[in-house]
Design an enzyme around this catalytic site. Structure first.
Site, PDB file in Angstrom:
ATOM      1  N   CYS A 290     -10.221 -17.183   5.025  1.00 51.11           N
ATOM      2  CA  CYS A 290     -11.516 -17.739   4.878  1.00 51.11           C
ATOM      3  C   CYS A 290     -12.637 -16.618   5.590  1.00 51.11           C
ATOM      4  O   CYS A 290     -12.504 -16.183   6.635  1.00 51.11           O
ATOM      5  CB  CYS A 290     -11.340 -18.818   5.839  1.00 51.11           C
ATOM      6  SG  CYS A 290     -12.794 -20.057   5.548  1.00 51.11           S
TER       7      CYS A 290
ATOM      8  N   THR B  66      -3.732   0.533  -8.361  1.00 55.69           N
ATOM      9  CA  THR B  66      -2.578   1.529  -8.237  1.00 55.69           C
ATOM     10  C   THR B  66      -2.461   1.953  -6.841  1.00 55.69           C
ATOM     11  O   THR B  66      -3.749   2.016  -6.283  1.00 55.69           O
ATOM     12  CB  THR B  66      -2.251   2.527  -9.201  1.00 55.69           C
ATOM     13  OG1 THR B  66      -3.470   3.182  -9.185  1.00 55.69           O
ATOM     14  CG2 THR B  66      -2.199   1.723 -10.688  1.00 55.69           C
TER      15      THR B  66
ATOM     16  N   GLY C  90       0.947  -1.491  -0.139  1.00 58.77           N
ATOM     17  CA  GLY C  90       0.087  -0.020  -0.163  1.00 58.77           C
ATOM     18  C   GLY C  90       0.699   1.128  -0.038  1.00 58.77           C
ATOM     19  O   GLY C  90       0.909   2.004   0.847  1.00 58.77           O
ATOM     20  N   GLY C  91       1.933   1.241  -1.114  1.00 58.86           N
ATOM     21  CA  GLY C  91       2.551   2.654  -1.151  1.00 58.86           C
ATOM     22  C   GLY C  91       3.662   2.640  -0.137  1.00 58.86           C
ATOM     23  O   GLY C  91       4.702   2.063  -0.302  1.00 58.86           O
TER      24      GLY C  91
HETATM   25  P1  NAD Z   1       1.640  -1.389  -3.605  1.00 62.26           P
HETATM   26  O1  NAD Z   1       2.092   0.028  -3.345  1.00 62.26           O
HETATM   27  O2  NAD Z   1       2.079  -2.374  -2.959  1.00 62.26           O
HETATM   28  O3  NAD Z   1       1.517  -1.406  -5.268  1.00 62.26           O
HETATM   29  C1  NAD Z   1       0.917  -0.485  -5.933  1.00 62.26           C
HETATM   30  C2  NAD Z   1       1.290  -0.919  -7.566  1.00 62.26           C
HETATM   31  O4  NAD Z   1       0.729   0.111  -8.467  1.00 62.26           O
HETATM   32  C3  NAD Z   1       2.674  -0.927  -7.629  1.00 62.26           C
HETATM   33  O5  NAD Z   1       3.099  -1.973  -8.021  1.00 62.26           O
HETATM   34  C4  NAD Z   1       3.250   0.389  -8.390  1.00 62.26           C
HETATM   35  O6  NAD Z   1       4.254   0.170  -9.385  1.00 62.26           O
HETATM   36  C5  NAD Z   1       1.833   0.334  -9.387  1.00 62.26           C
HETATM   37  N1  NAD Z   1       1.623   1.691 -10.036  1.00 62.26           N
HETATM   38  C6  NAD Z   1       1.515   2.753  -9.551  1.00 62.26           C
HETATM   39  N2  NAD Z   1       1.410   3.854 -10.274  1.00 62.26           N
HETATM   40  C7  NAD Z   1       0.853   3.250 -11.294  1.00 62.26           C
HETATM   41  C8  NAD Z   1       0.447   3.719 -12.783  1.00 62.26           C
HETATM   42  N3  NAD Z   1       0.240   5.204 -13.009  1.00 62.26           N
HETATM   43  N4  NAD Z   1       0.323   2.960 -13.661  1.00 62.26           N
HETATM   44  C9  NAD Z   1       0.559   1.476 -13.332  1.00 62.26           C
HETATM   45  N5  NAD Z   1       0.820   0.944 -12.251  1.00 62.26           N
HETATM   46  C10 NAD Z   1       1.035   1.869 -11.374  1.00 62.26           C
HETATM   47  O7  NAD Z   1      -0.176  -0.989  -3.240  1.00 62.26           O
HETATM   48  P2  NAD Z   1      -1.153  -2.427  -2.723  1.00 62.26           P
HETATM   49  O8  NAD Z   1      -0.953  -2.933  -1.378  1.00 62.26           O
HETATM   50  O9  NAD Z   1      -1.307  -3.374  -4.093  1.00 62.26           O
HETATM   51  O10 NAD Z   1      -2.675  -1.553  -2.940  1.00 62.26           O
HETATM   52  C11 NAD Z   1      -2.896  -0.815  -3.825  1.00 62.26           C
HETATM   53  C12 NAD Z   1      -4.085   0.135  -3.695  1.00 62.26           C
HETATM   54  O11 NAD Z   1      -5.207  -0.633  -3.400  1.00 62.26           O
HETATM   55  C13 NAD Z   1      -3.789   0.912  -2.556  1.00 62.26           C
HETATM   56  O12 NAD Z   1      -4.300   2.329  -2.856  1.00 62.26           O
HETATM   57  C14 NAD Z   1      -4.510   0.231  -1.387  1.00 62.26           C
HETATM   58  O13 NAD Z   1      -4.984   1.206  -0.389  1.00 62.26           O
HETATM   59  C15 NAD Z   1      -5.771  -0.367  -2.410  1.00 62.26           C
HETATM   60  N6  NAD Z   1      -6.158  -1.345  -1.591  1.00 62.26           N
HETATM   61  C16 NAD Z   1      -7.358  -1.882  -1.875  1.00 62.26           C
HETATM   62  C17 NAD Z   1      -7.932  -2.929  -1.131  1.00 62.26           C
HETATM   63  C18 NAD Z   1      -9.152  -3.807  -1.404  1.00 62.26           C
HETATM   64  O14 NAD Z   1      -9.527  -4.780  -0.905  1.00 62.26           O
HETATM   65  N7  NAD Z   1     -10.078  -2.957  -2.310  1.00 62.26           N
HETATM   66  C19 NAD Z   1      -7.082  -3.629  -0.297  1.00 62.26           C
HETATM   67  C20 NAD Z   1      -5.976  -3.180  -0.207  1.00 62.26           C
HETATM   68  C21 NAD Z   1      -5.289  -2.109  -0.708  1.00 62.26           C
END
Ligand code: NAD
Length: 554
Positions: free
Chosen positions: A408, A262, A50-51
């Site tokens: 689960c 992303t 998550g960043g």
């Molecule tokens: P992370 O930082 O591990 O991964 C983000 C990815 O996005 C990286 O691999 C990065 O290189 C890529 N990225 C960034 N900008 C980009 C762009 N313009 N084009 C293409 N790729 C790009 O984050 P994460 O843990 O995978 O979480 C991602 C997002 O999803 C966060 O905002 C998080 O809060 C959200 N999230 C959602 C859920 C859910 O269940 N919906 C759960 C956790 C996280």
């Protein structure tokens, strides 16, 4: 400051039956902290997912936490403030052993500018959800939730699943990396745009994605061919989503579903702006954070406009909880919220019934323990077809990362049954060492996040954060081994308040008592939260669980 662990290949997770601490409750948390870091996206910086979500403020704090856990008595509680241990108090045996508050800022001060000023001075860290709760188990932690979302999309198709459909998304990080496999489990084909090749490679290496493409035309051809033949396929397409989404649309791609993961919640340390190579983005981030952020927000606007275009073409389009819509709207895309959020669209009925993402972790590190727990859970819940399908797929397709673990989704009542079962497995020696039970903060009663878990609540209480705070208080009152309260998470600074916990099942009477209480109140406050908001299935779940509404005459 203590030097970082120089070579993370030498960073080991405690396994086996030998204790380094004065009890299994402390040892369990130590192993969970180690497991979280070992599975992280940038472990050398303590960044988990998550960043910039971290497990400890810095390496000096990490070492102090480890030493404190090793010395912590069975009637003491360590207190952690934004990833730094600040106190040990004598409490009592049934009390929590660790209490943490991460990233919490008073409302008006909860801005990125104020946070970054404090972070630069070493005074705070970003806890995300499971990073600062030491409950991270790699990408598999979110896999079932992602699968349930895509399976729910599939139900909207005439065939009832995603067979023959293409899902277009972006982001293959710690959480987003679950998307290709989850889409495949739901029957479909996934194209996931990812700007950082090393992230895509990691997903291929761990079995979450099948192949990497650099050419959008080739990715489209492969996706169409697989979809036409009803074959499941996960494709990572290297590039920037803000550029590639509009381009793929111009090239004639007609995905059935479009979403995004992303790290858009963080425009400086998460999202990568269009028009820059990854190395150029890193340089600009350091040299001119203001310009980087401006470019990020402009790219997010282009990204969301492309998603709105796909929506006009007839695709099901939703935001996957990363605040992409919020940033785009603040940056001038007035209709960004024409796109819905994944919780109100697909997940709320589960939350209303107290159903959410439980996980357990085998502290022995022994895969045989995971097999034993899997078999026990499948036998206990054999009448739940969704759970049976999930467990069969998970056993076959999910690679073990770090300590063997399973997620689960279970509801009110079921979680207490699971707690008792797992504790009995430890007590009777059917598993080699204790187990830890935990969950995501993304759950029924542990989060207020108005653009995600609590978006569009029936009574308009989306931003009311009393509920996750009550959740944390209840968990602490019932002796959860570790309890955390977080701010920010996936919606960025000021975007959410949430709570997490770790529960150690060591086979003891004390653990049985604590597990029964925590696994009742934890989903219980979620059911109450939804019943209070007027959801009828929550009111029914509350009544079925025998939870009285004090506002009604007894
Ligand atoms: P992370 O930082 O591990 O991964 C983000 C990815 O996005 C990286 O691999 C990065 O290189 C890529 N990225 C960034 N900008 C980009 C762009 N313009 N084009 C293409 N790729 C790009 O984050 P994460 O843990 O995978 O979480 C991602 C997002 O999803 C966060 O905002 C998080 O809060 C959200 N999230 C959602 C859920 C859910 O269940 N919906 C759960 C956790 C996280």
């Amino acid at each position: 400051m203590t030097k970082p662990i120089s070579n993370l290949r030498n960073f080991t997770i405690g396994r086996g039956t030998e204790l380094r601490c004065k009890g299994w409750r402390q040892e369990g948390m130590l192993r969970m902290l180690e497991n979280t870091i070992a599975n992280g996206e940038k472990p050398e910086e303590l960044i988990i997912y998550g960043g910039s979500g971290k497990a400890a403020r810095n390496w000096e704090s990490y070492h102090a936490i480890v030493e404190t856990l090793k010395a912590l008595e069975n009637d003491e509680t360590m207190v952690i403030q934004s990833g730094k241990p600040v106190a040990v108090f004598r409490t009592h045996e049934d009390c929590s052993r660790v209490l943490c508050a991460n990233t919490n800022l008073v409302g008006k001060w909860a801005t990125w500018d104020h946070y970054r000023m404090l972070e630069a001075k070493g005074l705070m860290m970003y806890g995300q959800y499971t990073a600062g709760t030491w409950a991270y188990i790699g990408t598999q932690g979110i896999l079932q939730g992602t699968y349930e979302t895509f399976a729910a999309c599939g139900k909207q198709m005439p065939e009832g699943d995603l067979r023959g459909r293409i899902v277009l998304t972006a982001g293959l990080g710690g959480m987003g990396g679950a998307q290709p496999l989850a889409v495949k489990m739901a029957g479909g084909v996934c194209i996931a745009v990812e700007v950082d090749r090393s992230r895509a490679e990691r997903r291929v290496d761990t079995g979450y994605c099948d192949l990497i493409c650099d050419d959008p035309a080739q990715a489209m051809a492969l996706a169409r061919e697989a979809a036409q033949n009803g074959r499941q396929l996960g494709i990572a397409l290297i590039g920037n989503a803000a550029e590639l989404l509009p381009r793929l649309r111009t090239m004639g791609l007609k995905p059935a579903i479009v979403t995004d993961q992303t790290s858009a919640h963080d425009p400086l340390n998460g999202y990568v702006p269009a028009g820059l190579a990854l190395s150029e983005a890193t340089t600009l981030r350091e040299k001119d954070p203001g310009e980087y952020t401006r470019r990020s927000l402009d790219s997010m606007s282009a990204h969301i406009r492309a998603m709105l275009d796909f929506q006009r073409d007839g695709a099901i389009v939703f935001e996957y909880g990363n605040y992409l819509r919020g940033h785009a709207r603040e940056n001038g895309v007035a209709n960004a919220f024409d796109i819905g959020g994944f919780v109100p669209m697909f997940i709320r009925p589960s939350f209303s019934r107290g159903r959410g993402p439980l996980r357990w972790i085998c502290l022995s590190g022994d895969e045989a323990d995971l097999r034993t727990t899997d078999a026990t859970v499948q036998a206990e819940f054999s009448d739940d077809p969704l759970l049976r399908t999930w467990m069969d797929m998970a056993r076959e397709k999910v690679a073990i990362q770090g300590l063997p673990a399973r997620t689960c989704w279970l509801g009110m009542g079921e979680r207490e049954r699971l707690g008792a079962l797992l504790n009995d497995l430890v007590r009777s020696g059917k598993v080699a060492a204790p187990l830890v039970i935990s969950r995501d903060h993304l759950d029924t009663g542990s989060v207020a996040q108005p653009t995600r878990e609590t978006e569009a609540m029936k009574d308009g209480t989306d931003a009311v954060a009393d509920w996750p705070l009550l959740n944390a208080l209840l968990n602490a009152a019932c002796g959860a081994d570790l309890v955390t309260i977080h701010q920010g998470a996936g919606s960025g600074m000021g975007g959410s308040i949430s709570a997490g916990h770790l529960l150690v099942a060591d086979g003891s009477e004390g653990a049985a008592r604590r597990l029964a209480k925590c696994l009742h109140v934890d989903p219980g406050i979620g059911v109450i939260r939804h019943a209070d908001a007027g959801y009828e299935d929550a009111i029914a779940a509350r009544d079925a669980a025998g939870m009285r509404d004090p506002m009604q005459p007894a």
